[in-house]
Design an enzyme around this catalytic site. Structure first.
Site, PDB file in Angstrom:
ATOM      1  N   HIS A 134       0.858  -1.194   0.000  1.00 36.27           N
ATOM      2  CA  HIS A 134       0.000   0.000   0.000  1.00 36.27           C
ATOM      3  C   HIS A 134       0.891   1.239   0.000  1.00 36.27           C
ATOM      4  O   HIS A 134       1.111   1.877   1.023  1.00 36.27           O
ATOM      5  CB  HIS A 134      -0.921  -0.005   1.219  1.00 36.27           C
ATOM      6  CG  HIS A 134      -1.972   1.058   1.178  1.00 36.27           C
ATOM      7  ND1 HIS A 134      -3.216   0.878   1.729  1.00 36.27           N
ATOM      8  CD2 HIS A 134      -1.992   2.307   0.654  1.00 36.27           C
ATOM      9  CE1 HIS A 134      -3.950   1.975   1.559  1.00 36.27           C
ATOM     10  NE2 HIS A 134      -3.210   2.858   0.906  1.00 36.27           N
ATOM     11  N   LYS A 217      -6.518   0.037  -8.781  1.00 30.98           N
ATOM     12  CA  LYS A 217      -6.904   0.531  -7.469  1.00 30.98           C
ATOM     13  C   LYS A 217      -8.200   1.324  -7.570  1.00 30.98           C
ATOM     14  O   LYS A 217      -8.310   2.269  -8.343  1.00 30.98           O
ATOM     15  CB  LYS A 217      -5.797   1.431  -6.898  1.00 30.98           C
ATOM     16  CG  LYS A 217      -6.207   2.220  -5.654  1.00 30.98           C
ATOM     17  CD  LYS A 217      -6.494   1.298  -4.454  1.00 30.98           C
ATOM     18  CE  LYS A 217      -7.077   2.065  -3.281  1.00 30.98           C
ATOM     19  NZ  LYS A 217      -6.201   3.104  -2.747  1.00 30.98           N
ATOM     20  N   HIS A 272      -6.719  -1.019   4.458  1.00 27.84           N
ATOM     21  CA  HIS A 272      -7.104  -0.540   5.799  1.00 27.84           C
ATOM     22  C   HIS A 272      -8.542  -0.956   6.144  1.00 27.84           C
ATOM     23  O   HIS A 272      -9.440  -0.138   6.278  1.00 27.84           O
ATOM     24  CB  HIS A 272      -6.905   0.965   5.957  1.00 27.84           C
ATOM     25  CG  HIS A 272      -7.195   1.789   4.743  1.00 27.84           C
ATOM     26  ND1 HIS A 272      -8.428   1.855   4.160  1.00 27.84           N
ATOM     27  CD2 HIS A 272      -6.380   2.593   4.013  1.00 27.84           C
ATOM     28  CE1 HIS A 272      -8.371   2.658   3.110  1.00 27.84           C
ATOM     29  NE2 HIS A 272      -7.136   3.115   3.004  1.00 27.84           N
ATOM     30  N   HIS A 320      -6.553  13.949   2.910  1.00 25.23           N
ATOM     31  CA  HIS A 320      -7.718  13.916   2.018  1.00 25.23           C
ATOM     32  C   HIS A 320      -8.231  15.305   1.678  1.00 25.23           C
ATOM     33  O   HIS A 320      -9.399  15.476   1.338  1.00 25.23           O
ATOM     34  CB  HIS A 320      -8.801  13.011   2.594  1.00 25.23           C
ATOM     35  CG  HIS A 320      -8.420  11.570   2.503  1.00 25.23           C
ATOM     36  ND1 HIS A 320      -8.498  10.862   1.327  1.00 25.23           N
ATOM     37  CD2 HIS A 320      -7.887  10.719   3.416  1.00 25.23           C
ATOM     38  CE1 HIS A 320      -8.058   9.632   1.527  1.00 25.23           C
ATOM     39  NE2 HIS A 320      -7.674   9.529   2.780  1.00 25.23           N
ATOM     40  N   ASP A 360       0.762   2.637   3.713  1.00 25.97           N
ATOM     41  CA  ASP A 360       0.000   3.838   3.337  1.00 25.97           C
ATOM     42  C   ASP A 360       0.925   5.050   3.388  1.00 25.97           C
ATOM     43  O   ASP A 360       0.611   6.093   3.962  1.00 25.97           O
ATOM     44  CB  ASP A 360      -1.209   4.035   4.246  1.00 25.97           C
ATOM     45  CG  ASP A 360      -2.360   4.771   3.565  1.00 25.97           C
ATOM     46  OD1 ASP A 360      -2.137   5.330   2.484  1.00 25.97           O
ATOM     47  OD2 ASP A 360      -3.466   4.793   4.120  1.00 25.97           O
TER      48      ASP A 360
END
Length: 568
Positions: A134, A217, A272, A320, A360
């Site tokens: 990831h 993805k 996740h 984000h 991540d």
């Protein structure tokens, strides 16, 4: 017959059958299950030692001998915890057994000759390089950071610090995929890039797989709707590639049940899966009970500590592209961070219901901490839950150790179709090998071997008279430079990309390897991590139950493998 004490033997040749080794400063102990070396016939290099001409070194030429032998190492892998000599030939693991000179020694399976280099593995733990599945490829410096921590394969997506990459692991389109494959040739790291899977028609997805993506993805920030999920998986089935998914936190286009239905029983890697990193709130964690779901965690929630929740809120706002002045953005962040599901995640890892751990990187995760956070989770669970049933009566934690090491080695390799090349210490696989001194296990490798060449190591002052004077820090070694770098690492792509001759089109020099068996792998194939519980999540209290058992644990106030090892 001459005898030697266990302590003296371990000091000289490393531990043998029955000896126990503590992993770093954790509460975890592993016990040697088998010793492939022969007592009294061990080989060791050095002044007055065994590997000398006519003694432990034979006259055999290079066609019969390995390029490198690692002597007396303690192998820790999903298949066992054994003491052995490990041979490397042409960048691959060629044998696991007993090294020496068959002209004068019995039981030799690895012939040492004048063309053989030696790495002393006595007293060290040998593992496969980690696979981080990831990755947000936000900056190239991540790759060096990961390598120095013991990671040798990185799978994910991105194009650099673009806004899309900061949030999603996608390398969209042929041009970007080509540039990332070209850039990747400069690094001592196996790489694979995921294309953008968010589309309701197949054309753009086909293009990306034929251009060199190893998979696709799906990310909620691009719109992970049931239609895009169905289309993406349909394309993946046609190309035998894996799909990774970050599901719909806001439940805008459906709930977790709708997403699971859109899978239609087809295999998918859920990132996740607890949900703090993103996914249907509050119950994406239910997905780990499905036979076609390969669930992973990202490392910021590993393990659950007193700082986990507070840290995540800040991370989420940045990663984000959220605005703390917009109430809806704050509500979005709050919905994703739930102490109840994070606590349950610890236990689901210990039960083997969550199969993988990844980073991540720079997008709510730390690229250099996959390994240490995995073992911190194992430690916390032993302290809070005691021995696993499989370890009862053994006096060691061998099964737990095998379960946890599989989470960042063989299982991500199986999930993404690269297990024929990497993911374990097995004959025929790339010699992506990490050596650890037990006191520093999982935290600071002592040697990083990439495709048979030493790519990185802690190294002292280059102007010193010996290798050890300060300042000692991790530095690239010869395996990370020039053509050696290109020939000891690979890029993973789809078979369709190889058939399309992308190596010529993009003028690539390093070897391309096709992923395979991505569509046939299931949760049952996740080594030591195949538990499929019936999952329930209370929508009001967020309490999590697996097969009716309430999953809850206290946050850790202190962890091993932490400040004792790091100044910063």
């Amino acid at each position: 017959m001459s005898k030697i004490s266990r302590r003296a033997y371990a000091d000289m040749y490393g531990p043998t059958v029955g000896d126990k080794v503590r992993l770093a400063d954790t509460a975890l102990w592993i016990q040697v299950e088998k010793d492939f070396t022969i007592y009294g016939e061990e080989v060791k290099f050095g002044g007055g030692k065994v590997i000398r001409d006519g003694m432990g070194q034979s006259q055999a030429t290079s066609d019969k001998t390995p390029d490198t032998v690692i002597t007396n190492a303690l192998i820790l892998d999903h298949w066992g915890i054994v003491k052995a000599d490990v041979a490397i030939k042409n960048g691959r693991i060629s044998a696991i057994g007993k090294a020496g000179n068959p002209d004068i020694q019995p039981g030799v399976t690895i012939i040492v000759g004048p063309c053989t280099e030696v790495i002393a593995g006595e007293g060290q733990i040998l593992t496969a390089g980690a696979i981080d599945s990831h990755i947000h490829f936000i900056c190239p410096q991540q790759i060096d950071e990961a390598l120095m921590s013991g990671t040798t394969t990185m799978i994910g997506g991105g194009t650099g610090p673009a806004t899309g990459t900061n949030a999603t692991t996608c390398t969209p389109g042929k041009w970007h995929i080509g540039k990332m494959l070209q850039a990747g040739e400069s690094f001592a790291m196996n790489l694979g890039f995921l294309g953008k899977g968010n589309a309701s028609l197949p054309g753009g997805l086909n293009e990306q797989l034929e251009a060199g993506a190893l998979g696709l993805k799906l990310h909620e920030d691009w719109g992970t709707t049931p239609a895009s999920i169905d289309n993406c998986l349909t394309v993946a089935e046609n190309y035998d590639v894996q799909v990774a998914i970050h599901t719909d936190t806001l439940n805008e286009s459906g709930f977790v049940e709708d997403t699971l239905a859109a899978f239609k029983g087809r295999t998918i890697h859920t990132y996740h899966t607890e949900g703090a990193g993103g996914g249907h709130a509050p119950d994406i964690i239910k997905a780990c009970g499905s036979s076609n779901v390969l669930p992973s965690s990202t490392n910021p929630t590993r393990p659950y500590t007193v700082n986990t929740v507070d840290e995540h809120l800040d991370m989420l706002m940045v990663c984000h592209h959220l605005d703390p002045n917009i109430p809806e953005d704050v509500a979005f962040a709050d919905s994703r961070i739930r102490k109840e599901t994070i606590a349950a995640e610890d236990i689901l890892h210990d039960l083997g219901a969550f199969s993988m751990i990844a980073s991540d990187s720079q997008a709510m995760g730390r690229v250099g901490e996959v390994i240490c956070r995995t073992w911190q989770t194992a430690h916390k669970m032993k302290v809070q839950r005691g021995l696993l049933p499989e370890d009862e009566g053994t006096g060691a934690d061998n099964f737990r150790a095998k379960r946890y090491i599989a989470k960042y080695t063989i299982n991500p390799a199986l999930a993404h179709g690269v297990a024929h090349e990497v993911g374990s210490i097995e004959v025929g696989k790339l010699a992506d090998i990490i050596l650890w001194k037990p006191a520093f296990f999982g935290v600071k490798p002592s040697l990083i071997i990439k495709g048979g060449a030493i790519a990185a190591a802690p190294m002292g002052d280059p102007n010193a008279s010996i290798p050890t004077p300060q300042p000692v820090h991790y530095r690239k070694m010869f395996g990370a430079y020039g053509q050696a770098c290109k020939q000891t690492s690979v890029s993973f792509v789809s078979q369709a990309a190889i058939d399309a001759s992308i190596s010529d089109y993009f003028q690539l020099e390093r070897r391309l390897v096709a992923v395979k068996n991505c569509r046939s792998v299931t949760k049952a194939d996740m080594v030591h991590n195949a538990y499929q519980p019936h999952m329930e999540v209370d929508p009001e209290t967020y309490e999590v139950r697996a097969d009716g058992q309430l999953l809850t644990c206290e946050p850790a106030e202190e962890l091993p493998m932490a400040q004792r090892y790091f100044l910063f």
